[in-house]
Design an enzyme around this catalytic site. Structure first.
Site, PDB file in Angstrom:
ATOM      1  N   ASN A   8       1.010  -1.254   0.125  1.00  0.00           N
ATOM      2  CA  ASN A   8      -0.053   0.024  -0.145  1.00  0.00           C
ATOM      3  C   ASN A   8       1.002   1.304  -0.036  1.00  0.00           C
ATOM      4  OD1 ASN A   8      -1.876   1.660  -0.055  1.00  0.00           O
ATOM      5  ND2 ASN A   8      -2.496   1.132   2.630  1.00  0.00           N
ATOM      6  N   LYS A  10      -0.033   4.061   0.123  1.00  0.00           N
ATOM      7  CA  LYS A  10      -0.970   5.031   0.157  1.00  0.00           C
ATOM      8  C   LYS A  10      -0.708   6.355  -0.548  1.00  0.00           C
ATOM      9  CE  LYS A  10       0.526   3.681   4.964  1.00  0.00           C
ATOM     10  NZ  LYS A  10       0.485   3.294   5.909  1.00  0.00           N
ATOM     11  N   HIS A  82      -9.303   1.238   4.737  1.00  0.00           N
ATOM     12  CA  HIS A  82      -8.263   1.600   6.192  1.00  0.00           C
ATOM     13  C   HIS A  82      -8.640   2.603   7.178  1.00  0.00           C
ATOM     14  CE1 HIS A  82      -4.195   2.434   6.493  1.00  0.00           C
ATOM     15  NE2 HIS A  82      -4.049   1.468   5.756  1.00  0.00           N
ATOM     16  N   GLU A  84      -7.223   4.695   7.733  1.00  0.00           N
ATOM     17  CA  GLU A  84      -6.809   5.942   7.592  1.00  0.00           C
ATOM     18  C   GLU A  84      -8.030   7.315   7.093  1.00  0.00           C
ATOM     19  OE1 GLU A  84      -2.890   5.547   5.467  1.00  0.00           O
ATOM     20  OE2 GLU A  84      -1.763   4.401   7.155  1.00  0.00           O
ATOM     21  N   GLU A 149      -5.297  -4.401  10.895  1.00  0.00           N
ATOM     22  CA  GLU A 149      -3.890  -3.823  11.082  1.00  0.00           C
ATOM     23  C   GLU A 149      -4.720  -3.125  12.218  1.00  0.00           C
ATOM     24  OE1 GLU A 149      -2.797  -2.484   7.506  1.00  0.00           O
ATOM     25  OE2 GLU A 149      -4.118  -1.195   7.426  1.00  0.00           O
ATOM     26  N   GLY A 155       1.930   2.299  10.616  1.00  0.00           N
ATOM     27  CA  GLY A 155       3.658   3.890  10.674  1.00  0.00           C
ATOM     28  C   GLY A 155       3.938   3.733  11.892  1.00  0.00           C
ATOM     29  N   SER A 186       3.700  -2.175  10.808  1.00  0.00           N
ATOM     30  CA  SER A 186       4.425  -2.304  10.886  1.00  0.00           C
ATOM     31  C   SER A 186       5.652  -3.117  10.417  1.00  0.00           C
ATOM     32  CB  SER A 186       4.425  -1.858  11.941  1.00  0.00           C
ATOM     33  OG  SER A 186       4.635  -0.646  11.962  1.00  0.00           O
TER      34      SER A 186
HETATM   35  C1  PEP Z   1      -1.091   0.136   5.595  1.00  0.00           C
HETATM   36  O1  PEP Z   1      -0.924   1.288   5.361  1.00  0.00           O
HETATM   37  O2  PEP Z   1      -2.388  -0.546   5.903  1.00  0.00           O
HETATM   38  C2  PEP Z   1       0.394  -0.250   7.012  1.00  0.00           C
HETATM   39  C3  PEP Z   1       0.280  -1.304   7.382  1.00  0.00           C
HETATM   40  O3  PEP Z   1       0.765   0.445   6.930  1.00  0.00           O
HETATM   41  P1  PEP Z   1       2.714   0.150   7.571  1.00  0.00           P
HETATM   42  O4  PEP Z   1       2.980  -1.065   6.655  1.00  0.00           O
HETATM   43  O5  PEP Z   1       3.570   1.690   7.239  1.00  0.00           O
HETATM   44  O6  PEP Z   1       2.578   0.605   8.901  1.00  0.00           O
END
Ligand code: PEP
Length: 224
Positions: A8, A10, A82, A84, A149, A155, A186
């Site tokens: 992803n 983003k 998601h 975000e 998640e 992040g 992460s």
């Molecule tokens: C994500 O964008 O869904 C995500 C898991 O980001 P990160 O790997 O940076 O934590």
């Protein structure tokens, strides 16, 4: 069995990064790339996912993108809900369900994201939060994927323990035996092998590390 890796980007990346992906991962069978929508029309030889979709198939929704448009460009997957999108664009569980239904009607596989906040985690509410999200977000028909998640792991460089991920994924597997279950939060080249080894984890949703082609190559190596 080889695990899925869902990258992803983003609102990151560039044409250069897309070119690097094409060179390194063209025709890869288990890598799905969630590109910013402006790049989805570029011929790439990658399995593509959108990062968001509008629940209506067309209409006066300036700035939005519909399922039929994604299908025209061969996009097979779409992230839905998601954290975000929930946090910055105020998407609710019912929006998530509507978007997932729209994807399925259009033959796009929705990857539905669920997860608890830090406050909920610290209050030991993970299971109850996830159960509520499942009850309110899941569409009426099958064919969706789930990405667990934890919001506090996205992040931040922090991850739940392997036991915690294992417990959540067992709960998800029992409720959704035929659904692909991803872990996200992460994931990087250093922890991917450990995470892929957790029972009932079918793959990883990778944000930050997906912007580094070398890190993606390492994650894909561990996914084999
Ligand atoms: C994500 O964008 O869904 C995500 C898991 O980001 P990160 O790997 O940076 O934590």
């Amino acid at each position: 069995m080889q695990k899925w890796v869902v990258a992803n980007w983003k609102m990151n990346g560039s044409k250069n990064l897309l070119n690097e992906y094409k060179k390194s991962f063209k025709n890869h069978k288990k890598l799905i790339v969630c590109l910013p929508s402006i790049y989805l029309g570029e011929p790439s030889g990658l399995i593509l996912s959108a990062q968001n979709i509008h629940q209506q198939l067309k209409g006066a929704y300036t700035g939005e993108i519909s399922a039929s448009m994604l299908v025209e460009f061969g996009v097979k997957y779409c992230l839905v809900g998601h954290s975000e999108r929930r946090q910055h664009f105020h998407e609710t569980n019912s929006d998530v369900r509507a978007k997932a239904e729209t994807c399925l009607e259009a033959n796009i596989t929705p990857i539905i994201c669920i997860g608890e906040t830090l406050e909920q985690y610290e209050a030991n509410q993970t299971t109850e939060v996830l159960e509520r999200q499942l009850a309110e977000c899941l569409p009426s028909r099958s064919g969706f994927w789930i990405a667990y998640e934890p919001v506090w792991a996205i992040g931040t460089g922090k991850t739940p323990t392997t036991d915690e991920i294992s417990e959540v994924h067992l709960m998800l597997r029992e409720k959704l035996p035929n659904t692909i279950l991803l872990y996200g939060g992460s994931v990087n080249g250093d922890n991917a092998a450990t995470i892929f080894a957790i029972p009932n984890v079918d793959g990883a949703l990778v944000g930050g590390a997906s912007l580094d082609v070398a890190a993606v190559a390492v994650i894909l190596k561990h996914a084999r």
